[in-house]
Design a protein around this motif. Structure first.
Motif, PDB file in Angstrom:
ATOM      1  N   PHE A  65     -13.593  -5.825  -3.681  1.00 10.56           N
ATOM      2  CA  PHE A  65     -14.170  -4.606  -2.765  1.00 10.56           C
ATOM      3  C   PHE A  65     -12.581  -4.329  -2.555  1.00 10.56           C
ATOM      4  O   PHE A  65     -13.115  -2.966  -2.777  1.00 10.56           O
ATOM      5  CB  PHE A  65     -14.287  -5.198  -1.748  1.00 10.56           C
ATOM      6  N   GLY A  66     -11.415  -4.964  -2.657  1.00  9.69           N
ATOM      7  CA  GLY A  66     -10.701  -4.063  -2.270  1.00  9.69           C
ATOM      8  C   GLY A  66      -9.741  -3.726  -2.146  1.00  9.69           C
ATOM      9  O   GLY A  66      -9.505  -2.382  -2.544  1.00  9.69           O
ATOM     10  N   LEU A  67      -9.770  -4.267  -3.294  1.00  8.76           N
ATOM     11  CA  LEU A  67      -8.677  -4.024  -4.756  1.00  8.76           C
ATOM     12  C   LEU A  67      -9.486  -2.403  -5.405  1.00  8.76           C
ATOM     13  O   LEU A  67      -8.487  -1.649  -5.655  1.00  8.76           O
ATOM     14  CB  LEU A  67      -8.320  -4.688  -6.211  1.00  8.76           C
ATOM     15  N   GLU A  68     -11.079  -2.662  -5.864  1.00  6.89           N
ATOM     16  CA  GLU A  68     -11.346  -1.757  -6.160  1.00  6.89           C
ATOM     17  C   GLU A  68     -11.402   0.013  -4.881  1.00  6.89           C
ATOM     18  O   GLU A  68     -10.746   0.558  -5.730  1.00  6.89           O
ATOM     19  CB  GLU A  68     -13.110  -1.304  -6.139  1.00  6.89           C
ATOM     20  N   HIS A  69     -10.899  -0.234  -3.538  1.00  5.33           N
ATOM     21  CA  HIS A  69     -10.904   0.233  -2.592  1.00  5.33           C
ATOM     22  C   HIS A  69      -9.192   0.948  -2.986  1.00  5.33           C
ATOM     23  O   HIS A  69      -9.373   2.429  -2.868  1.00  5.33           O
ATOM     24  CB  HIS A  69     -10.973  -0.282  -1.416  1.00  5.33           C
ATOM     25  N   LEU A  70      -7.986   0.017  -3.412  1.00  3.40           N
ATOM     26  CA  LEU A  70      -7.369   0.332  -3.795  1.00  3.40           C
ATOM     27  C   LEU A  70      -6.800   1.515  -4.552  1.00  3.40           C
ATOM     28  O   LEU A  70      -6.135   2.409  -4.681  1.00  3.40           O
ATOM     29  CB  LEU A  70      -5.754  -0.339  -4.321  1.00  3.40           C
ATOM     30  N   TRP A  75      -3.928   4.118  -4.213  1.00  8.87           N
ATOM     31  CA  TRP A  75      -2.828   3.423  -3.535  1.00  8.87           C
ATOM     32  C   TRP A  75      -2.453   1.968  -4.903  1.00  8.87           C
ATOM     33  O   TRP A  75      -1.186   2.131  -4.400  1.00  8.87           O
ATOM     34  CB  TRP A  75      -3.069   2.652  -2.691  1.00  8.87           C
ATOM     35  N   LEU A  76      -3.375   1.975  -5.325  1.00  4.97           N
ATOM     36  CA  LEU A  76      -2.471   0.784  -6.933  1.00  4.97           C
ATOM     37  C   LEU A  76      -3.182   1.998  -7.919  1.00  4.97           C
ATOM     38  O   LEU A  76      -4.267   1.971  -7.760  1.00  4.97           O
ATOM     39  CB  LEU A  76      -3.040  -0.149  -6.297  1.00  4.97           C
TER      40      LEU A  76
END
Lengths: 355, 76
Positions: A65-70, A75-76
């Motif tokens: 969830f967090g990495l998809e957000h980035l 941001w990444l």
């Protein structure tokens, strides 16, 4: 053990917390203690609100969830991750490592390194140390460090020693080489002879799961827990922190040639407010320089309390400016570590909710 | 200013602390009560008892607590 890293930086930190919030006031009814005593404990320890996952949410759910957000915010970039380090003591599975699970769910490239490390409250610093070492490799330009635990799933709701303080979270930190001449100093120690002070005795290979190990037992002082639940000898851990952490930090700063008052903030793991106030007093650090309110807003989310304090207490500020900070982690193992580094001018530094 | 006995009574009003020589062994204080007690002693005397001094032997009885307070700089 003293370690030094050159030209490495934290590029940004994102913390994912579950949207589900529990309050100490609501949990008090589970404890076999008078309300007045529980309220005194709340005041001294700083217990209040904490974020916990639902019964089927795992570390990889929060991390994906967090990495998809980035990725969505730019941001990444998915393809620029050369190494993924996942530090957790609550893995999705015994096999494979959670880093491989996250790698597969995100469809990351094959030509990269995936590491799963079992570390608890010192985990963020151990992960940073590993990440900075990897960045010495020519082929590794960007490392993603995931430090996450869902320990609320492994504590007894009838154990007042630990239930009111545990929260869940997932921190995602991007590490890269620094074009400036930055120096990172670290100091890490371990004492496995005291590993029994903080452990989950059953459910692994030494004492596999049975109906017996899952059964709640009267463990005294009105507390009930199973052998598959997290056990903490609170007095031993408190004494360990007060005895071992101050000399570690003093030694770290001395080696780095940095006076105590040159450090802008001491960002420590946060088991409870009382422990950090005593730590600050012992080291003669103004309490304002050692924030201690993460535990009252989110709970003790294991190693991720350190990046949580970065995002919660210094969020916007770390986007604009650079600060000299001393990070400290301590817990299961027993392990303890400190790190002195300049952080700031982050690309991102925020907290989001997992729903 | 409150006395040590006043503070103990506030934490565990159901016990007579003058009748015991070992509060922890007699089950009158548990480890969380000790934390509450330290916080109250700190506030009452304007001191900060060192974390490394928060060990059972310093909270055994009234004399031990008084000695700890003196060591921590309290004027009693």
């Amino acid at each position: 053990m003293k370690l030094v890293f050159h030209r490495k930086r934290i590029a940004g930190t994102l913390v994912v917390v579950p949207a589900n919030e529990r309050s100490f006031a609501a949990d008090m009814k589970n404890f076999n203690f008078p309300k007045s005593r529980s309220l005194k404990l709340k005041e001294v320890m700083g217990f209040d609100k904490r974020r916990v996952v639902g019964p089927d949410v795992c570390v990889s759910d929060l991390a994906v969830f967090g990495l998809e957000h980035l990725f969505e915010r730019g941001w990444l970039k998915r393809e620029e991750i050369d190494a993924l380090i996942v530090v957790t003591q609550t893995p999705d599975y015994l096999i494979p490592g959670t880093s491989c699970v996250i790698h597969g769910r995100l469809g990351l490239k094959q030509d990269m390194l995936s590491l799963s490390i079992s570390q608890a409250c010192t985990g963020y610093l151990i992960g940073l140390i590993q990440g900075f070492m990897l960045l010495d490799q020519e082929s590794i330009k960007k490392v993603v460090l995931v430090n996450s635990d869902v320990l609320s799933r492994k504590v007894s709701s009838q154990d007042r020693n630990i239930y009111p303080l545990v929260g869940d979270a997932c921190s995602i930190t991007v590490l890269e080489r620094d074009t400036e001449g930055s120096v990172v100093h670290a100091n890490v120690r371990v004492d496995g002879s005291r590993s029994g002070a903080l452990m989950i005795p059953a459910g692994g290979m030494r004492q596999p799961h049975t109906l017996e190990t899952a059964k709640l037992e009267d463990v005294g002082d009105g507390n009930w827990r199973a052998r598959e639940h997290l056990f903490m000898d609170g007095a031993a851990i408190f004494n360990f922190v007060q005895t071992e952490v101050p000399p570690l930090i003093e030694s770290l700063l001395k080696h780095a040639g940095a006076p105590m008052d040159s450090v802008d903030f001491f960002l420590c793991h946060q088991p409870n407010r009382f422990m950090l106030e005593k730590l600050a007093d012992k080291m003669k650090i103004p309490r304002a320089k050692m924030p201690n309110d993460v535990v009252g807003h989110f709970g003790n989310n294991s190693g991720a309390t350190v990046p949580t304090v970065m995002a919660f207490n210094l969020g916007e500020r770390l986007l604009r400016e650079k600060l000299l900070v001393c990070l400290a982690g301590f817990g299961a193992g027993l392990t303890w570590a400190g790190m002195l580094l300049n952080i700031g001018k982050f690309d991102f530094n925020t907290i989001i909710e997992y729903k | 200013m409150k006395s040590i006995a006043d503070i103990l009574r506030e934490i565990r009003p159901e016990f007579d602390f003058s009748a015991s020589n070992d509060f922890l062994a007699d089950g009158m204080l548990d480890s969380f009560d000790v934390v509450t007690l330290v916080s109250a002693l700190d506030k009452n005397w304007g001191i900060s008892i060192e974390g490394t001094d928060i060990v059972p032997e310093n909270f055994k009885n009234l004399q031990a607590i008084e000695a700890l307070l003196r060591k921590s700089g309290a004027k009693i």
